[in-house]
Design a protein around this motif. Sequence first.
Motif, PDB file in Angstrom:
ATOM      1  N   VAL A 140       5.315  -1.273  -8.872  1.00 49.46           N
ATOM      2  CA  VAL A 140       4.100  -1.799  -8.245  1.00 49.46           C
ATOM      3  C   VAL A 140       3.279  -2.494  -9.319  1.00 49.46           C
ATOM      4  O   VAL A 140       3.331  -2.137 -10.492  1.00 49.46           O
ATOM      5  CB  VAL A 140       3.267  -0.692  -7.548  1.00 49.46           C
ATOM      6  N   MET A 145      -2.886   4.141  -2.254  1.00 48.76           N
ATOM      7  CA  MET A 145      -3.010   3.306  -3.443  1.00 48.76           C
ATOM      8  C   MET A 145      -2.743   1.864  -3.010  1.00 48.76           C
ATOM      9  O   MET A 145      -1.701   1.566  -2.421  1.00 48.76           O
ATOM     10  CB  MET A 145      -1.981   3.759  -4.478  1.00 48.76           C
ATOM     11  N   SER A 146      -3.684   0.959  -3.277  1.00 47.63           N
ATOM     12  CA  SER A 146      -3.563  -0.433  -2.866  1.00 47.63           C
ATOM     13  C   SER A 146      -3.099  -1.298  -4.029  1.00 47.63           C
ATOM     14  O   SER A 146      -3.730  -1.312  -5.083  1.00 47.63           O
ATOM     15  CB  SER A 146      -4.912  -0.961  -2.369  1.00 47.63           C
ATOM     16  N   CYS A 147      -1.999  -2.014  -3.824  1.00 52.30           N
ATOM     17  CA  CYS A 147      -1.446  -2.893  -4.850  1.00 52.30           C
ATOM     18  C   CYS A 147      -1.176  -4.277  -4.258  1.00 52.30           C
ATOM     19  O   CYS A 147      -1.146  -4.432  -3.039  1.00 52.30           O
ATOM     20  CB  CYS A 147      -0.150  -2.302  -5.410  1.00 52.30           C
ATOM     21  N   CYS A 151      -2.470  -3.332  -8.889  1.00 54.22           N
ATOM     22  CA  CYS A 151      -3.075  -2.232  -8.135  1.00 54.22           C
ATOM     23  C   CYS A 151      -4.579  -2.148  -8.379  1.00 54.22           C
ATOM     24  O   CYS A 151      -5.060  -2.424  -9.475  1.00 54.22           O
ATOM     25  CB  CYS A 151      -2.431  -0.906  -8.514  1.00 54.22           C
ATOM     26  N   LEU A 184      -5.958   4.499  -7.630  1.00 55.30           N
ATOM     27  CA  LEU A 184      -4.928   5.262  -8.334  1.00 55.30           C
ATOM     28  C   LEU A 184      -5.352   6.711  -8.492  1.00 55.30           C
ATOM     29  O   LEU A 184      -6.542   7.025  -8.536  1.00 55.30           O
ATOM     30  CB  LEU A 184      -4.683   4.683  -9.729  1.00 55.30           C
ATOM     31  N   ASN A 193       0.859  -1.183   0.000  1.00 53.73           N
ATOM     32  CA  ASN A 193       0.000   0.000   0.000  1.00 53.73           C
ATOM     33  C   ASN A 193       0.890   1.226   0.000  1.00 53.73           C
ATOM     34  O   ASN A 193       1.820   1.330   0.799  1.00 53.73           O
ATOM     35  CB  ASN A 193      -0.910   0.008   1.229  1.00 53.73           C
TER      36      ASN A 193
END
Length: 105
Positions: free
Chosen positions: A72, A45-47, A75, A80, A36
């Motif tokens: 990354v 942003m979650s990846c 995501c 984003l 993250n």
Amino acid sequence: MHCLTNVYPKKQQGGHAWSKDGITWSDMRVGAFTANVQLMDGTTMSCERRERPQLVFDLNNSNKPIALASAVMGCDVETLPVDAQKHYRGGSDSFTIVQLLGSGA
């Protein structure tokens, strides 16, 4: 000396080991970073993964890391920045991001 690694073990991010001589290393510890990424506007942003981690150091103090650069992937497109959403295809598509560390983040 310090060593940052991608994923260690498989589902944990941010392996970190250290050595005084470059020959004998500590056991690998996890949690040096996550997948993250906190953005400058305060959103996250979650990846799924971060790869090729590299520290960026202050030009005036070579002992002070100021940012973490990494690739990354995987995501969540909705997390984003708006401008990036139209270019990112998701899945195994990856891109490089530079995340400020410490009080500059």
